[in-house]
Design a protein around this motif. Sequence first.
Motif, PDB file in Angstrom:
ATOM      1  N   SER A 110      25.217 -22.806 -30.999  1.00 25.11           N
ATOM      2  CA  SER A 110      24.004 -22.256 -30.759  1.00 25.11           C
ATOM      3  C   SER A 110      23.616 -20.880 -30.686  1.00 25.11           C
ATOM      4  CB  SER A 110      23.621 -22.878 -29.225  1.00 25.11           C
ATOM      5  OG  SER A 110      24.413 -22.080 -28.427  1.00 25.11           O
ATOM      6  N   PHE A 111      22.420 -20.526 -30.472  1.00 26.85           N
ATOM      7  CA  PHE A 111      21.767 -19.235 -30.380  1.00 26.85           C
ATOM      8  C   PHE A 111      20.995 -19.123 -29.188  1.00 26.85           C
ATOM      9  CE2 PHE A 111      21.594 -17.644 -35.016  1.00 26.85           C
ATOM     10  CZ  PHE A 111      22.603 -16.564 -34.842  1.00 26.85           C
ATOM     11  N   ARG A 112      21.000 -17.824 -28.454  1.00 25.56           N
ATOM     12  CA  ARG A 112      20.037 -17.564 -27.546  1.00 25.56           C
ATOM     13  C   ARG A 112      19.472 -16.101 -27.821  1.00 25.56           C
ATOM     14  NH1 ARG A 112      21.824 -16.066 -21.663  1.00 25.56           N
ATOM     15  NH2 ARG A 112      21.008 -13.869 -22.391  1.00 25.56           N
ATOM     16  N   LEU A 113      18.382 -15.911 -28.092  1.00 29.24           N
ATOM     17  CA  LEU A 113      17.976 -14.820 -28.820  1.00 29.24           C
ATOM     18  C   LEU A 113      16.822 -14.096 -27.458  1.00 29.24           C
ATOM     19  CD1 LEU A 113      17.295 -12.713 -31.072  1.00 29.24           C
ATOM     20  CD2 LEU A 113      15.639 -14.096 -31.945  1.00 29.24           C
ATOM     21  N   ASP A 114      17.239 -13.094 -27.030  1.00 31.59           N
ATOM     22  CA  ASP A 114      16.630 -12.235 -25.804  1.00 31.59           C
ATOM     23  C   ASP A 114      15.894 -11.131 -26.662  1.00 31.59           C
ATOM     24  OD1 ASP A 114      18.242 -13.881 -24.474  1.00 31.59           O
ATOM     25  OD2 ASP A 114      19.091 -12.202 -23.319  1.00 31.59           O
ATOM     26  N   ILE A 115      14.606 -11.307 -26.918  1.00 33.27           N
ATOM     27  CA  ILE A 115      13.556 -10.578 -27.726  1.00 33.27           C
ATOM     28  C   ILE A 115      13.069  -9.543 -26.762  1.00 33.27           C
ATOM     29  CG2 ILE A 115      11.470 -10.090 -29.251  1.00 33.27           C
ATOM     30  CD1 ILE A 115      12.272 -12.863 -30.298  1.00 33.27           C
ATOM     31  N   ILE A 116      12.838 -10.007 -25.556  1.00 37.07           N
ATOM     32  CA  ILE A 116      12.364  -8.757 -24.433  1.00 37.07           C
ATOM     33  C   ILE A 116      12.850  -9.068 -23.431  1.00 37.07           C
ATOM     34  CG2 ILE A 116       9.860  -8.836 -25.862  1.00 37.07           C
ATOM     35  CD1 ILE A 116       8.735 -10.656 -23.637  1.00 37.07           C
ATOM     36  N   LYS A 117      12.878  -8.127 -22.462  1.00 41.55           N
ATOM     37  CA  LYS A 117      13.450  -7.989 -21.109  1.00 41.55           C
ATOM     38  C   LYS A 117      12.827  -8.428 -19.887  1.00 41.55           C
ATOM     39  CE  LYS A 117      16.276  -3.947 -22.541  1.00 41.55           C
ATOM     40  NZ  LYS A 117      16.702  -2.635 -22.423  1.00 41.55           N
ATOM     41  N   GLY A 118      11.292  -8.244 -20.129  1.00 43.09           N
ATOM     42  CA  GLY A 118      10.418  -8.567 -19.102  1.00 43.09           C
ATOM     43  C   GLY A 118       9.381  -9.323 -19.237  1.00 43.09           C
TER      44      GLY A 118
ATOM     45  N   PHE B  16      14.562 -17.451 -26.638  1.00 41.62           N
ATOM     46  CA  PHE B  16      14.494 -18.654 -27.431  1.00 41.62           C
ATOM     47  C   PHE B  16      15.699 -19.160 -28.147  1.00 41.62           C
ATOM     48  CE2 PHE B  16       9.954 -17.665 -29.458  1.00 41.62           C
ATOM     49  CZ  PHE B  16       9.370 -18.198 -28.437  1.00 41.62           C
ATOM     50  N   GLY B  17      15.827 -20.244 -28.144  1.00 35.75           N
ATOM     51  CA  GLY B  17      16.845 -20.671 -29.045  1.00 35.75           C
ATOM     52  C   GLY B  17      16.698 -21.696 -30.095  1.00 35.75           C
ATOM     53  N   ILE B  18      17.396 -22.223 -30.915  1.00 39.52           N
ATOM     54  CA  ILE B  18      17.031 -23.349 -31.748  1.00 39.52           C
ATOM     55  C   ILE B  18      17.232 -24.648 -31.532  1.00 39.52           C
ATOM     56  CG2 ILE B  18      17.887 -23.927 -34.314  1.00 39.52           C
ATOM     57  CD1 ILE B  18      19.180 -21.202 -34.485  1.00 39.52           C
ATOM     58  N   LYS B  19      16.248 -25.403 -31.853  1.00 44.41           N
ATOM     59  CA  LYS B  19      16.407 -26.967 -31.427  1.00 44.41           C
ATOM     60  C   LYS B  19      17.460 -27.628 -31.591  1.00 44.41           C
ATOM     61  CE  LYS B  19      11.106 -27.298 -31.382  1.00 44.41           C
ATOM     62  NZ  LYS B  19      10.189 -27.974 -32.223  1.00 44.41           N
ATOM     63  N   LYS B  20      18.218 -28.473 -30.884  1.00 42.50           N
ATOM     64  CA  LYS B  20      19.476 -29.123 -30.884  1.00 42.50           C
ATOM     65  C   LYS B  20      19.099 -29.971 -32.115  1.00 42.50           C
ATOM     66  CE  LYS B  20      23.256 -29.402 -28.974  1.00 42.50           C
ATOM     67  NZ  LYS B  20      24.395 -28.168 -29.082  1.00 42.50           N
ATOM     68  N   GLU B  21      18.193 -30.882 -32.260  1.00 47.10           N
ATOM     69  CA  GLU B  21      18.122 -31.687 -33.232  1.00 47.10           C
ATOM     70  C   GLU B  21      18.001 -30.918 -34.734  1.00 47.10           C
ATOM     71  OE1 GLU B  21      13.898 -31.169 -31.449  1.00 47.10           O
ATOM     72  OE2 GLU B  21      15.858 -31.292 -31.017  1.00 47.10           O
ATOM     73  N   VAL B  22      17.661 -29.870 -34.718  1.00 47.36           N
ATOM     74  CA  VAL B  22      17.319 -28.953 -35.826  1.00 47.36           C
ATOM     75  C   VAL B  22      18.729 -28.438 -36.310  1.00 47.36           C
ATOM     76  CG1 VAL B  22      16.381 -26.683 -37.099  1.00 47.36           C
ATOM     77  CG2 VAL B  22      14.975 -28.103 -35.739  1.00 47.36           C
ATOM     78  N   LEU B  23      19.410 -28.120 -35.386  1.00 49.68           N
ATOM     79  CA  LEU B  23      20.776 -27.595 -35.885  1.00 49.68           C
ATOM     80  C   LEU B  23      21.659 -28.832 -36.310  1.00 49.68           C
ATOM     81  CD1 LEU B  23      22.007 -25.277 -32.850  1.00 49.68           C
ATOM     82  CD2 LEU B  23      21.732 -24.749 -35.220  1.00 49.68           C
ATOM     83  N   GLU B  24      21.504 -30.234 -35.417  1.00 46.56           N
ATOM     84  CA  GLU B  24      22.370 -31.557 -36.048  1.00 46.56           C
ATOM     85  C   GLU B  24      21.897 -31.799 -37.530  1.00 46.56           C
ATOM     86  OE1 GLU B  24      21.229 -33.947 -32.869  1.00 46.56           O
ATOM     87  OE2 GLU B  24      22.829 -32.886 -31.515  1.00 46.56           O
TER      88      GLU B  24
ATOM     89  N   ILE C 253      21.278 -11.022 -29.451  1.00 43.91           N
ATOM     90  CA  ILE C 253      21.387 -12.276 -29.531  1.00 43.91           C
ATOM     91  C   ILE C 253      22.795 -12.801 -29.319  1.00 43.91           C
ATOM     92  CG2 ILE C 253      22.204 -11.793 -31.976  1.00 43.91           C
ATOM     93  CD1 ILE C 253      20.305 -14.224 -32.957  1.00 43.91           C
ATOM     94  N   TYR C 254      22.831 -14.167 -28.499  1.00 45.29           N
ATOM     95  CA  TYR C 254      24.071 -14.502 -28.325  1.00 45.29           C
ATOM     96  C   TYR C 254      24.307 -15.958 -29.016  1.00 45.29           C
ATOM     97  CZ  TYR C 254      23.315 -11.753 -23.804  1.00 45.29           C
ATOM     98  OH  TYR C 254      23.192 -10.840 -23.222  1.00 45.29           O
ATOM     99  N   PHE C 255      25.644 -15.997 -29.250  1.00 45.47           N
ATOM    100  CA  PHE C 255      26.029 -17.237 -30.036  1.00 45.47           C
ATOM    101  C   PHE C 255      27.142 -18.092 -29.533  1.00 45.47           C
ATOM    102  CE2 PHE C 255      28.823 -13.857 -31.498  1.00 45.47           C
ATOM    103  CZ  PHE C 255      29.885 -14.406 -31.825  1.00 45.47           C
ATOM    104  N   THR C 256      27.192 -19.366 -29.627  1.00 42.28           N
ATOM    105  CA  THR C 256      28.235 -20.091 -29.321  1.00 42.28           C
ATOM    106  C   THR C 256      28.808 -21.031 -30.349  1.00 42.28           C
ATOM    107  OG1 THR C 256      27.056 -22.213 -28.507  1.00 42.28           O
ATOM    108  CG2 THR C 256      27.240 -20.225 -26.829  1.00 42.28           C
ATOM    109  N   THR C 257      30.125 -21.223 -30.213  1.00 41.84           N
ATOM    110  CA  THR C 257      30.656 -22.287 -31.413  1.00 41.84           C
ATOM    111  C   THR C 257      31.162 -23.422 -30.692  1.00 41.84           C
ATOM    112  OG1 THR C 257      32.832 -21.326 -30.913  1.00 41.84           O
ATOM    113  CG2 THR C 257      31.501 -19.899 -32.440  1.00 41.84           C
ATOM    114  N   LYS C 258      31.576 -24.614 -31.582  1.00 41.12           N
ATOM    115  CA  LYS C 258      31.876 -25.731 -30.912  1.00 41.12           C
ATOM    116  C   LYS C 258      32.944 -25.681 -30.206  1.00 41.12           C
ATOM    117  CE  LYS C 258      29.268 -28.750 -34.157  1.00 41.12           C
ATOM    118  NZ  LYS C 258      29.103 -29.825 -34.962  1.00 41.12           N
ATOM    119  N   ALA C 259      33.818 -24.671 -30.516  1.00 44.95           N
ATOM    120  CA  ALA C 259      35.163 -24.512 -29.801  1.00 44.95           C
ATOM    121  C   ALA C 259      34.894 -23.747 -28.440  1.00 44.95           C
ATOM    122  CB  ALA C 259      36.311 -23.984 -30.756  1.00 44.95           C
TER     123      ALA C 259
END
Length: 185
Positions: free
Chosen positions: A130-138, A51-59, A85-91
């Motif tokens: 942004s986030f990418r949340l890996d809750i399960i593997k399969g 799952f991730g967070i919707k772009k419009e919600v972040l904006e 949980i993975y994250f990115t920054t604007k940079a």
Amino acid sequence: KRLDNEKNEEIPTRVVASFSGEDFAINMNTDSIEYVDGVAVGVTTKSDPAFGIKKEVLEAKGDINLEDVVALRITASGTNVGDRIYFTTKAATGVSESKSFAFNMKPSDELAEYIIYTGTNANWTGIFNSFRLDIIKGPGTFKLKSIDFLGYEEDKLPYTLTVNTTKYKPYFAPVMRNGEIYVAA
């Protein structure tokens, strides 16, 4: 039910930003998502769903400075846990292991709260992207109720002392009395 997995200390109480339920969307490898009582429920037949967070919600939230966020509170569940949980920054917009947190989710259908202290990753700096949340593997079903970005209240912020523009590193911890800070010279 709260499961702290990195530190046993006082959890910060100030919510810098909060995301829940319909703020989440499929990031990858998830067949479907539905929203039930404020919880995003994902179903997949594939491996490595997220799952991730919707772009419009972040904006709509505006810029979130990661230096203000000292912990993440995640309320989730899954039976085939992936717990990263993975994250990115604007940079730095690329996803990588160096910009991620592992956490020890317990396999369960019941939602549980997890606290992740962000000081464990030196790359947790800059403006959140942004986030990418890996809750399960399969294959399986997983749930995500909320992600809260937590910070310290003003009266709990750490102090930085400078002398002639140089950061002062005391041998003894500073002491506060009657609203004044005393340090060993």
